[in-house]
Design a protein around this motif. Structure first.
Motif, PDB file in Angstrom:
ATOM      1  N   VAL A  70       2.737   8.143  11.530  1.00  0.00           N
ATOM      2  CA  VAL A  70       3.740   8.436  10.511  1.00  0.00           C
ATOM      3  C   VAL A  70       4.485   7.160  10.143  1.00  0.00           C
ATOM      4  N   MET A  71       4.826   6.379  11.162  1.00  0.00           N
ATOM      5  CA  MET A  71       5.584   5.154  10.902  1.00  0.00           C
ATOM      6  C   MET A  71       4.733   4.090  10.202  1.00  0.00           C
ATOM      7  N   SER A  72       3.430   4.087  10.467  1.00  0.00           N
ATOM      8  CA  SER A  72       2.594   2.991   9.971  1.00  0.00           C
ATOM      9  C   SER A  72       1.768   3.344   8.739  1.00  0.00           C
ATOM     10  N   LEU A  73       1.449   4.643   8.546  1.00  0.00           N
ATOM     11  CA  LEU A  73       0.551   5.020   7.460  1.00  0.00           C
ATOM     12  C   LEU A  73       1.196   5.852   6.366  1.00  0.00           C
ATOM     13  N   ALA A  74       2.127   6.711   6.735  1.00  0.00           N
ATOM     14  CA  ALA A  74       2.665   7.670   5.767  1.00  0.00           C
ATOM     15  C   ALA A  74       3.487   6.982   4.687  1.00  0.00           C
ATOM     16  N   GLN A  75       3.596   7.666   3.566  1.00  0.00           N
ATOM     17  CA  GLN A  75       4.363   7.150   2.433  1.00  0.00           C
ATOM     18  C   GLN A  75       5.724   7.828   2.371  1.00  0.00           C
ATOM     19  N   LEU A  76       6.709   7.083   1.909  1.00  0.00           N
ATOM     20  CA  LEU A  76       8.044   7.628   1.627  1.00  0.00           C
ATOM     21  C   LEU A  76       8.601   8.429   2.793  1.00  0.00           C
ATOM     22  N   ARG A  77       8.530   7.877   3.975  1.00  0.00           N
ATOM     23  CA  ARG A  77       8.993   8.605   5.148  1.00  0.00           C
ATOM     24  C   ARG A  77      10.512   8.507   5.281  1.00  0.00           C
TER      25      ARG A  77
END
Length: 383
Positions: A102-109
């Motif tokens: 989540v921290m490295s791949l996800a967008q607009l977290r």
């Protein structure tokens, strides 16, 4: 009458200095430690058949909560019999929490006390991952070893940011544990690991360990040390952290690493490892051997008839010439990824088996020095 479910357990069999030889028992078998766990991110160890992976000596593989929740979805996997059945791996499976991805791949977290909201990198769909949902997903997948949700921040970072993330991870650890027990994880023989955070600040690492030891986890992981920091920082943090960890519980260093990382970390008391490095390197033309790394992209291999290692038990290492492997890499053939991944995972498992044997007979320091010497001599030793 239904077969009795084996409860998660860990037995410390021997020590040699800080190096530890142990055995983890799960509902799907035993795992001899120290152990390297091949990464099967999306329900597969890339370029390998499940039977091949097991034949190399791997007793546990890793699945990724983030990727599997996006595709095909945890509920779908559960309806299809769970991850063991879905991926045809009847042995132990460890799943991570999804937090790192989540921290490295996800967008607009967006992260807050409740969890983290993000958009999928695949299709932009919105998700909300909380400690409870992460453990719920892992329970639906049916993994034997599950991980708490934590916040993993990249290093270097400001001490205040490291402290905030560590404290949040501890609070999420408590919530993860409650959810694990609500889903009857212990009754199913599964284990949940807490994750030690604290970046590169020794006092914060120790405070994290102290807080997590108050929660009844089946194992403890060291997180946040595969995020770009130099090896010397990682090893220093291990030297601070592992002596404070429970001696009767497995210790897992997440996302690590190179063969040298494994050797050095076992020396400092680590029992479990996972890393995409051997499989990713294989897909990019890099082979790991007992003589060090061999880059098959290099033109100097174009007419080299030698195998990677004639003494290896792995067919990929002892049969195919470097010239042929070079040709496969240069022409982009799928067989290049298959053979080099096979070789790399075989070498990693051989390295771990060597360390286990050395710890058993009290010769770990000799093994350590001999392995280092082979790497230092380099590929010339294979001539």
């Amino acid at each position: 009458m239904a077969a009795e479910t084996k409860a998660f357990s860990f037995e410390l069999l021997n020590t040699d200095g800080m190096a530890r030889r142990g055995r983890i028992t799960t509902p799907h078998g035993t795992v001899e430690t120290p152990a390297f766990m091949p990464v099967g991110t999306q329900g597969t160890v890339k370029a390998m058949y499940p039977g091949q992976v097991r034949d190399l000596g791997a007793e546990v593989v890793l699945g990724n909560t983030y990727h599997l929740m996006l595709r095909p979805g945890a509920e779908r996997v559960a309806r299809l019999g769970g991850l063991h059945t879905f991926m045809n791996w009847p042995h132990t499976i460890l799943t991570d929490s999804g937090g790192f991805q989540v921290m490295s791949l996800a967008q607009l977290r967006k992260l807050d006390e409740e969890g983290v909201r993000f958009q999928s990198h695949v299709d932009g769909q919105k998700y909300h991952l909380t400690p409870e949902r992460s453990v719920e997903i892992q329970g639906l997948l049916g993994s034997d070893i599950q991980m708490q949700l934590d916040e993993c921040i990249k290093l270097p970072a400001e001490p205040d940011d490291v402290k905030r993330a560590m404290e949040l991870s501890v609070r999420w650890a408590e919530r993860s544990r409650r959810q694990f027990e609500d889903m009857n994880g212990p009754a199913k023989g599964q284990g949940l690991y807490g994750i030690v955070q604290g970046g590169d600040v020794p006092d914060l690492r120790l405070k994290s360990v102290e807080a997590l030891l108050q929660i009844p986890f089946e194992g403890y992981s060291v997180g946040g040390l595969a995020v770009g920091e130099p090896q010397e920082v990682m090893l220093k943090m291990l030297e601070v952290t592992t002596p404070a960890m429970a001696a009767d519980k497995p210790r897992y260093l997440m996302g690590v690493g190179t063969p040298d990382d494994l050797l050095e970390s076992v020396k400092r008391g680590i029992d479990q490892f996972d890393c995409v490095m051997p499989t990713r390197a294989g897909r990019h033309g890099l082979a790991y051997t007992r003589f060090g790394k061999v880059n098959l992209k290099n033109a100097r291999h174009a007419e080299d008839p030698r195998p990677l290692d004639a003494q290896s038990a792995c067919e990929a290492a002892n049969t195919y010439s470097r010239a042929y492997l070079h040709h496969l890499v240069r022409t982009g053939e799928a067989l290049a990824s298959m053979l080099l991944t096979w070789n790399n995972l075989a070498y990693y498992q051989t390295l771990m088996a060597g360390m286990r044997a050395a710890i058993e007979n009290g010769s770990f320091e000799d093994f350590y020095q001999e392995t280092k010497a082979n790497w230092a001599r380099g590929d010339i030793a294979a001539l």
